[in-house]
Motif scaffolding. Structure first.
Motif, PDB file in Angstrom:
ATOM      1  N   LYS A   1     -63.239  18.727 -24.987  1.00 17.26           N
ATOM      2  CA  LYS A   1     -64.330  18.849 -26.000  1.00 17.26           C
ATOM      3  C   LYS A   1     -64.578  18.858 -27.202  1.00 17.26           C
ATOM      4  O   LYS A   1     -63.732  19.220 -27.867  1.00 17.26           O
ATOM      5  CB  LYS A   1     -64.458  20.863 -25.667  1.00 17.26           C
TER       6      LYS A   1
ATOM      7  N   THR B   1     -66.594  19.614 -31.393  1.00 14.18           N
ATOM      8  CA  THR B   1     -67.479  20.256 -31.244  1.00 14.18           C
ATOM      9  C   THR B   1     -67.021  19.902 -32.624  1.00 14.18           C
ATOM     10  O   THR B   1     -65.958  19.595 -33.368  1.00 14.18           O
ATOM     11  CB  THR B   1     -67.661  21.794 -31.937  1.00 14.18           C
ATOM     12  N   ALA B   2     -68.392  19.766 -33.262  1.00 14.97           N
ATOM     13  CA  ALA B   2     -68.374  20.125 -35.000  1.00 14.97           C
ATOM     14  C   ALA B   2     -67.874  21.116 -35.844  1.00 14.97           C
ATOM     15  O   ALA B   2     -66.698  20.957 -36.992  1.00 14.97           O
ATOM     16  CB  ALA B   2     -69.906  20.452 -35.395  1.00 14.97           C
TER      17      ALA B   2
ATOM     18  N   ASN C   1     -65.057  22.998 -34.439  1.00  9.85           N
ATOM     19  CA  ASN C   1     -63.139  23.080 -33.592  1.00  9.85           C
ATOM     20  C   ASN C   1     -62.811  21.993 -33.794  1.00  9.85           C
ATOM     21  O   ASN C   1     -61.640  21.525 -33.171  1.00  9.85           O
ATOM     22  CB  ASN C   1     -63.484  24.153 -32.746  1.00  9.85           C
TER      23      ASN C   1
ATOM     24  N   GLN D   1     -60.836  19.955 -28.262  1.00  8.78           N
ATOM     25  CA  GLN D   1     -60.670  20.706 -27.926  1.00  8.78           C
ATOM     26  C   GLN D   1     -59.856  20.249 -26.680  1.00  8.78           C
ATOM     27  O   GLN D   1     -60.716  19.739 -25.980  1.00  8.78           O
ATOM     28  CB  GLN D   1     -61.680  22.427 -27.403  1.00  8.78           C
TER      29      GLN D   1
END
Length: 199
Positions: free
Chosen positions: A119, A121-122, A124, A127
Motif C-alpha cells: 500500500k 499513501t500520502a 504513511n 506499507q
C-alpha cells in the motif's frame, strides 16, 4: 513439452487480495489451452504447500474447454494464520496446479509466491503488510560482471545476497525485463523489486 491440453506457458498468475495475520485469500488465475479439434472436459486442481500450508484449503473445478480454445480459470484459496513475506522473513508458498483428464494428471506446474499486502499513501508512504517500510536500494542492471548477460541461478542468488548484505531491501531493475532467475532469487532471499519493462 506438453500434451495438447495444458496450462499455458507463464499461464499462472497469483495475487493475495486480502491479507491479515489471521487469514489471507490467495487468488490463482490459470490459463488452460485445448489445442485439439474436440471439446475437452478436465478437472483443474490447485493445492498450496509450504510452512503453515496445512492451514490452506485445496480447490478443484470442473472445466469444459471448447475445441482449439483457451480459458482462464479463477480459484480462491484461504490460508489461516499465513506466514507473511517480508525482506527479513521471505516465507514462500508453492501452488501446484494440475490438469486431470479421466482421473489422470496430464499437466502440472508449480509456482512460488509470497503472501503480502502492499500500500502507498500520502501520509504513511509505503506499507508492507500494514507496516511502514523505508525503501532502501538502487537501480541494478541485468549482467553478472565477467559472466555477462547470461542468467545463472547461483550467480543471481549471489548478486541478491551481496545487495542484501549492503543493506538493500529493494531494487529497481534496469529498463528491460530481468531474468526469471533473478526475480526468483529476490523472492527467495527477500528483496523487493520495482520491475521495469522498458524506458
Amino acid at each position: 513439452v506438453t500434451g495438447p491440453v495444458h496450462v499455458a506457458h507463464w499461464g499462472v498468475g497469483i495475487t493475495t487480495p486480502e491479507v491479515s495475520s489471521e487469514k489471507a485469500s490467495v487468488q490463482i488465475k490459470t490459463l488452460v489451452k485445448n489445442e485439439t479439434d474436440l471439446p475437452q472436459n478436465i478437472i483443474l486442481k490447485t493445492q498450496l504447500t509450504g510452512k503453515n500450508a496445512n492451514q490452506a484449503d485445496d480447490n478443484q473445478v470442473n472445466v469444459t474447454l471448447l475445441a482449439n480454445s483457451e480459458k482462464e480459470i479463477k480459484q480462491t484459496i484461504t490460508v489461516l494464520k499465513p506466514l507473511l513475506w517480508t525482506p527479513e522473513t521471505p516465507h514462500l508458498y508453492q501452488a501446484t496446479v494440475q490438469v486431470f483428464e479421466k482421473n489422470q494428471v496430464i499437466d502440472d506446474t508449480r509456482t512460488s509466491f509470497g503472501i503480502r499486502s502492499l500500500k502507498f499513501t500520502a501520509g504513511n508512504g509505503f506499507q508492507l503488510n500494514g507496516i511502514m517500510v523505508k525503501i532502501n536500494g538502487g537501480c541494478v542492471h541485468h549482467d553478472n560482471g565477467c559472466l555477462g548477460a547470461a542468467a545463472f541461478d547461483r550467480a543471481e542468488d549471489r548478486r541478491v545476497e551481496i545487495l542484501k548484505s549492503a543493506g538493500f531491501n529493494a531494487i529497481r531493475t534496469s529498463h528491460n525485463p530481468p531474468s526469471e532467475s533473478f526475480l526468483n532469487a529476490c523472492d527467495k532471499l527477500g528483496l523487493m523489486v520495482m520491475d521495469e519493462s522498458f524506458d
